[in-house]
Design an enzyme around this catalytic site. Structure first.
Site, short mmCIF file in Angstrom:
data_model
loop_
_atom_site.label_atom_id
_atom_site.label_comp_id
_atom_site.label_asym_id
_atom_site.label_seq_id
_atom_site.Cartn_x
_atom_site.Cartn_y
_atom_site.Cartn_z
N SER A 91 0.68 -1.37 0.08
CA SER A 91 -0.03 -0.08 0.07
C SER A 91 0.86 1.30 -0.03
O SER A 91 0.13 2.39 -0.13
CB SER A 91 -0.68 0.05 1.21
OG SER A 91 -0.33 0.21 2.36
N LYS A 135 0.73 4.39 6.83
CA LYS A 135 0.17 5.49 6.01
C LYS A 135 0.93 6.78 6.11
O LYS A 135 1.63 6.94 7.22
CB LYS A 135 -1.43 5.67 6.19
CG LYS A 135 -2.27 4.47 5.87
CD LYS A 135 -2.36 4.20 4.65
CE LYS A 135 -3.41 3.09 4.32
NZ LYS A 135 -2.98 1.85 4.65
#
Lengths: 201, 136
Positions: free
Chosen positions: B57, B94
């Protein structure tokens, strides 16, 4: 002045650092060979799980309340302990490591510092660096500092480094009465203290 | 994501007793010309952990599956930092972006969704990523 820095529910807190989903849940860590509960989260304490109780005696509580049970992982606790002690050592002139989850801080030379603010800062830095909640008591002697840290733990509003307590006005005459049960003396010594007239609370 | 404690032999954690001692030798700069990778990437041994990445990701930030992250809990989060976050029971890697009343957790890969975090979420920033170790 001395401070005692004492990690709250240390083994459980170490497990929670790596599994924050356990926050708010009852958690216990067992002794070697999974014998007895040697560290309990506040939630587990609230369920009446006593320090040192054998696992087989609390099976029903564990099942009923879905208590999370860990075998002890001393490599992890030793590493986290070093991190807490290292963090504290960087803030004071001298440190005396008292146990895996406790250290006395020698605050000589820091008399002109705001020690309440210092204790809060030290506790907050330990929490930030390691994720471990640490109670810090500040007082004129090591014994009183220990009491201060214990009092601090007993008040939820003071936990997590929010309000470490400073005991500065407790006289020597007051000390035995409150330190006897709190400083974890052996039961026999405790009875002896009663015999010779020291009160417990 | 799997978190690791740095192995002790390699990290050479300073002794707690050593913190007290005083004046460093003026010759110290020249005493050792070798580079110790651990010393280079671990600025604060008390607060540094390793993590191994699973998933892609964050691939556009150069962070791929199996890479090792050097994570420092002592670093203050800054806007856009790459952090290991704990959101509603799960770890996730993230970018952290602050937007008024909410926080966006932005992946470095268009195939993944941005997570919007408000006061209703259970959210903590576990640690800030300082280095990525990857095999080429």
């Amino acid at each position: 002045m001395y401070a005692l820095a004492d990690c709250n529910n240390f083994f459980v807190s170490c497990e929670r650092v790596f599994n924050p989903g356990l926050n708010g849940r009852p958690v216990i860590v067992l002794s070697n060979n999974d014998g007895c509960a040697v560290s309990r989260s506040n939630e587990a304490k609230a369920l009446g799980i006593k320090m040192g109780v054998p696992l087989y005696q609390i099976r029903d509580i564990v099942e009923k309340y879905n208590v999370v049970v860990f075998s002890s992982n001393f490599a992890l606790y030793g590493d986290m302990s070093k991190r807490v002690h290292l963090t504290l050592a960087q803030m004071v002139p001298a440190i005396e490591i008292y146990s895996i989850d406790e250290a006395f801080l020698d605050l000589r030379g820091m008399e002109h510092t705001d020690l309440d603010a210092f204790a809060k800062r030290a506790s907050a830095l330990c929490r930030k660096n390691t994720g471990i909640p640490v109670s810090i008591g500040v007082a004129s002697t090591k014994t009183l500092a220990k009491i201060a840290s214990q009092v601090c733990k007993g008040h939820p509003g003071m936990q997590g480094g929010k309000c470490p307590l400073r005991i500065s006005g407790v006289s020597d005459a007051d000390t035995p009465a409150c330190c006897v049960p709190m400083v974890c003396l052996q039961q026999r010594i405790f009875s002896h203290c009663r015999l010779i007239g020291y009160k417990s609370r | 994501m799997k978190l690791y404690l740095p192995s002790e032999e390699e990290v050479a954690l300073p002794l707690v007793e050593g913190v007290r001692c005083g004046f460093p030798s003026p010759a110290e700069d020249f005493s050792d010309m070798r580079l110790n990778i651990t010393e280079e990437i671990v600025k604060n041994p008390a607060s540094t952990f390793y993590a191994r990445v699973s998933g892609n990701s964050m691939i556009n930030d150069g962070i791929g599956d199996g890479d090792i992250l050097v994570v420092d809990k002592s670093v203050d989060p800054y806007d856009g930092c790459i952090a290991i976050c704990f959101v509603d029971g799960e770890f996730t890697l993230k970018h952290v972006e602050k937007h008024g009343d909410h926080i966006l957790l932005v992946p470095g890969n268009k195939k993944f969704k941005t997570i919007r975090v408000t006061e209703d979420n259970h959210f903590t920033i576990w640690g800030i990523v300082r280095y990525v170790i990857k095999k080429l």
